[in-house]
Design a protein around this motif. Structure first.
Motif, PDB file in Angstrom:
ATOM      1  N   GLU A   1       0.830  -1.203   0.000  1.00  0.00           N
ATOM      2  CA  GLU A   1       0.000   0.000   0.000  1.00  0.00           C
ATOM      3  C   GLU A   1       0.865   1.255   0.000  1.00  0.00           C
ATOM      4  OE1 GLU A   1      -0.291  -2.543   1.939  1.00  0.00           O
ATOM      5  OE2 GLU A   1      -2.296  -3.388   1.615  1.00  0.00           O
ATOM      6  N   ALA A   2       1.927   1.238   0.799  1.00  0.00           N
ATOM      7  CA  ALA A   2       2.809   2.401   0.859  1.00  0.00           C
ATOM      8  C   ALA A   2       3.571   2.574  -0.453  1.00  0.00           C
ATOM      9  CB  ALA A   2       3.791   2.250   2.016  1.00  0.00           C
ATOM     10  N   ILE A   3       3.980   1.441  -1.072  1.00  0.00           N
ATOM     11  CA  ILE A   3       4.680   1.525  -2.357  1.00  0.00           C
ATOM     12  C   ILE A   3       3.760   2.136  -3.410  1.00  0.00           C
ATOM     13  CG2 ILE A   3       5.757   0.189  -4.208  1.00  0.00           C
ATOM     14  CD1 ILE A   3       6.676  -1.819  -2.101  1.00  0.00           C
ATOM     15  N   ALA A   4       2.514   1.696  -3.424  1.00  0.00           N
ATOM     16  CA  ALA A   4       1.553   2.234  -4.393  1.00  0.00           C
ATOM     17  C   ALA A   4       1.388   3.737  -4.216  1.00  0.00           C
ATOM     18  CB  ALA A   4       0.209   1.520  -4.245  1.00  0.00           C
ATOM     19  N   ARG A   5       1.323   4.187  -2.966  1.00  0.00           N
ATOM     20  CA  ARG A   5       1.181   5.633  -2.730  1.00  0.00           C
ATOM     21  C   ARG A   5       2.417   6.382  -3.184  1.00  0.00           C
ATOM     22  NH1 ARG A   5      -0.978   3.777   2.191  1.00  0.00           N
ATOM     23  NH2 ARG A   5       0.993   4.282   3.265  1.00  0.00           N
ATOM     24  N   GLN A   6       3.599   5.854  -2.837  1.00  0.00           N
ATOM     25  CA  GLN A   6       4.833   6.536  -3.211  1.00  0.00           C
ATOM     26  C   GLN A   6       5.000   6.604  -4.723  1.00  0.00           C
ATOM     27  OE1 GLN A   6       7.305   7.864  -1.327  1.00  0.00           O
ATOM     28  NE2 GLN A   6       6.587   7.346   0.731  1.00  0.00           N
ATOM     29  N   ALA A   7       4.619   5.524  -5.422  1.00  0.00           N
ATOM     30  CA  ALA A   7       4.805   5.458  -6.871  1.00  0.00           C
ATOM     31  C   ALA A   7       3.639   6.054  -7.639  1.00  0.00           C
ATOM     32  CB  ALA A   7       5.014   4.005  -7.296  1.00  0.00           C
ATOM     33  N   ASP A   8       2.594   6.486  -6.905  1.00  0.00           N
ATOM     34  CA  ASP A   8       1.412   7.076  -7.539  1.00  0.00           C
ATOM     35  C   ASP A   8       0.765   6.090  -8.510  1.00  0.00           C
ATOM     36  OD1 ASP A   8      -0.497   9.029  -7.915  1.00  0.00           O
ATOM     37  OD2 ASP A   8       0.600  10.016  -9.547  1.00  0.00           O
ATOM     38  N   LEU A   9       0.589   4.834  -8.013  1.00  0.00           N
ATOM     39  CA  LEU A   9      -0.049   3.790  -8.804  1.00  0.00           C
ATOM     40  C   LEU A   9      -1.230   3.234  -8.031  1.00  0.00           C
ATOM     41  CD1 LEU A   9       3.094   1.735  -9.952  1.00  0.00           C
ATOM     42  CD2 LEU A   9       1.766   3.313 -11.362  1.00  0.00           C
ATOM     43  N   SER A  10      -2.192   2.664  -8.767  1.00  0.00           N
ATOM     44  CA  SER A  10      -3.249   1.932  -8.091  1.00  0.00           C
ATOM     45  C   SER A  10      -2.678   0.620  -7.567  1.00  0.00           C
ATOM     46  CB  SER A  10      -4.397   1.644  -9.056  1.00  0.00           C
ATOM     47  OG  SER A  10      -4.003   0.697 -10.033  1.00  0.00           O
ATOM     48  N   TYR A  11      -3.341   0.025  -6.610  1.00  0.00           N
ATOM     49  CA  TYR A  11      -2.855  -1.222  -6.022  1.00  0.00           C
ATOM     50  C   TYR A  11      -2.782  -2.316  -7.080  1.00  0.00           C
ATOM     51  CZ  TYR A  11      -2.464  -5.222  -2.885  1.00  0.00           C
ATOM     52  OH  TYR A  11      -2.036  -6.362  -2.258  1.00  0.00           O
ATOM     53  N   ARG A  12      -3.812  -2.375  -7.965  1.00  0.00           N
ATOM     54  CA  ARG A  12      -3.833  -3.414  -8.991  1.00  0.00           C
ATOM     55  C   ARG A  12      -2.696  -3.232  -9.995  1.00  0.00           C
ATOM     56  NH1 ARG A  12      -9.484  -4.765 -11.761  1.00  0.00           N
ATOM     57  NH2 ARG A  12      -9.792  -5.447  -9.600  1.00  0.00           N
ATOM     58  N   THR A  13      -2.460  -1.969 -10.381  1.00  0.00           N
ATOM     59  CA  THR A  13      -1.362  -1.707 -11.314  1.00  0.00           C
ATOM     60  C   THR A  13      -0.017  -2.073 -10.688  1.00  0.00           C
ATOM     61  OG1 THR A  13      -2.599   0.088 -12.360  1.00  0.00           O
ATOM     62  CG2 THR A  13      -0.210   0.060 -12.694  1.00  0.00           C
ATOM     63  N   LEU A  14       0.139  -1.777  -9.398  1.00  0.00           N
ATOM     64  CA  LEU A  14       1.370  -2.131  -8.702  1.00  0.00           C
ATOM     65  C   LEU A  14       1.611  -3.634  -8.754  1.00  0.00           C
ATOM     66  CD1 LEU A  14       3.777  -1.501  -6.810  1.00  0.00           C
ATOM     67  CD2 LEU A  14       2.183  -1.829  -4.906  1.00  0.00           C
ATOM     68  N   GLN A  15       0.552  -4.418  -8.508  1.00  0.00           N
ATOM     69  CA  GLN A  15       0.711  -5.872  -8.523  1.00  0.00           C
ATOM     70  C   GLN A  15       1.167  -6.363  -9.891  1.00  0.00           C
ATOM     71  OE1 GLN A  15       0.530  -7.568  -5.599  1.00  0.00           O
ATOM     72  NE2 GLN A  15       0.235  -5.469  -4.843  1.00  0.00           N
ATOM     73  N   ARG A  16       0.615  -5.776 -10.945  1.00  0.00           N
ATOM     74  CA  ARG A  16       1.018  -6.176 -12.300  1.00  0.00           C
ATOM     75  C   ARG A  16       2.487  -5.840 -12.550  1.00  0.00           C
ATOM     76  NH1 ARG A  16      -4.066  -4.027 -14.052  1.00  0.00           N
ATOM     77  NH2 ARG A  16      -2.977  -2.193 -14.854  1.00  0.00           N
ATOM     78  N   ARG A  17       2.905  -4.643 -12.109  1.00  0.00           N
ATOM     79  CA  ARG A  17       4.283  -4.233 -12.341  1.00  0.00           C
ATOM     80  C   ARG A  17       5.269  -5.106 -11.557  1.00  0.00           C
ATOM     81  NH1 ARG A  17       4.410   1.033 -14.524  1.00  0.00           N
ATOM     82  NH2 ARG A  17       6.677   0.790 -14.682  1.00  0.00           N
TER      83      ARG A  17
END
Length: 336
Positions: A282-298
């Motif tokens: 969750e913190a990574i998604a906020r820092q990277a300005d990504l949605s949680y789902r997009t973060l998982q894909r990346r």
């Protein structure tokens, strides 16, 4: 070449000259080999006693080689029988030593070796006596700069024995060491990498372990190492190696030594840096300005690229292959 059968090089050269198939005199052999007559006669006596040469009763005396298939096979069988007896005797000595070890002072399980030359000699001796496998924790700093080609290990690998090395990530960043790692892995070494290996260590089968006496094992001009014999401590170190080996990332030498290292996009570098910093998703998604789902894909794409099956392995691969950029983590971020 035949010294293993008890035939010295000079006698071997005389025997080779006799393989012409016809009877020859000692004087003939002087001309053929260039050896003095006295040494020719001494070599012929040794060859006769080994059953490799026959003497014909003529004037002058002549000699002829016995068929190598018969003569050398006989020597081989005789030497194999001697080796077998020696192995049985060695087994008896080993059993006697183990029985005595079970009743000796526990302090005798530990051997302290001090001094660079003594440590190197003892380590080489242990490696040459590996019967099944050598397991290694490889961690800097190194007394030799980390650039020793490690010929004893190459000899082990050439004999078909198993060598497993667990590298600290910092150890493969030393200039020039990548080429050595590639050489060892191409020779058959199984290599994996961890972000932080706890200590230097070598495990010889399940019989011996050697590790530094001082934590960190800096480049001390007079280092001290501990050699551990069979004991519960040795069993614990073996279990530690296997536990860390199971979670370590396989080391791909093409990643370490290739001419074109893998390059990450700026955003992927940020994701990897945040991941290795220990932030939750969750913190990574906020820092990277990504949605949680997009973060998982990346992250899944990065794991496939690294050949990692877990996030932990991805972090290790990133550290070992220069993917971590050291991006500073901010205290908060907003996502639009």
């Amino acid at each position: 070449m035949l010294e293993v059968l008890g035939i010295d090089p000079e006698s071997e050269s005389v025997y080779a000259a006799l393989l012409c198939g016809r009877p020859v005199t000692p004087d003939d052999l002087v001309c053929t080999t260039g050896l003095p007559l006295a040494r020719i006669r001494a070599a012929l006596r040794r060859l006769q006693s080994s059953g490799l040469v026959g003497r014909q009763q003529r004037r002058p005396a002549t000699y002829i080689a016995i068929d190598p298939e018969v003569a050398l096979d006989g020597l081989l069988l005789s030497r194999q029988e001697e080796f077998h007896k020696a192995r049985v005797r060695a087994g008896e000595f080993t059993e006697r030593f183990r029985r005595a070890a079970a009743t000796r002072d526990p302090a005798e399980v530990i051997e302290i070796v001090t001094g660079s030359e003594a440590v190197q000699q003892r380590s080489d001796q242990m490696v040459r006596n590996v019967r099944h496998q050598l397991r290694v924790f490889d961690k800097p700093p190194y007394h030799d700069g980390g650039l020793d080609p490690n010929q004893p290990e190459l000899d082990l690998l050439s004999r078909g024995l198993t060598v497993r090395a667990l590298y600290d990530a910092a150890s493969i960043d030393i200039p020039g060491r990548q080429q050595l790692v590639r050489m060892w892995t191409e020779a058959g070494e199984e290599a994996r990498v961890l972000a932080d290996v706890p200590t230097k260590m070598a495990l010889v089968d399940d019989r011996l372990a050697v590790l530094p006496l001082r934590a960190g094992s800096g480049p001390d001009p007079s280092p001290s190492f501990v050699v551990l014999h069979r004991s519960a401590v040795l069993d614990a170190l073996s279990a530690l190696f296997e536990a860390l080996w199971a979670v370590a990332q396989p080391l791909r030498t093409q990643d370490v030594t290739g001419d074109a290292p893998r390059i990450l996009s700026e955003q992927d570098q940020l994701l990897v840096s945040l991941l290795t910093a220990g932030l939750p998703d969750e913190a990574i998604a906020r820092q990277a300005d990504l949605s949680y789902r997009t973060l998982q894909r990346r992250l899944h794409a990065l794991m496939e690229r690294a050949g990692a099956s877990t996030r932990f392995q991805l972090g290790i691969h990133a550290a070992a292959n220069g993917w971590v950029t050291g991006v500073e983590v901010t205290s908060s971020a907003s996502r639009t």
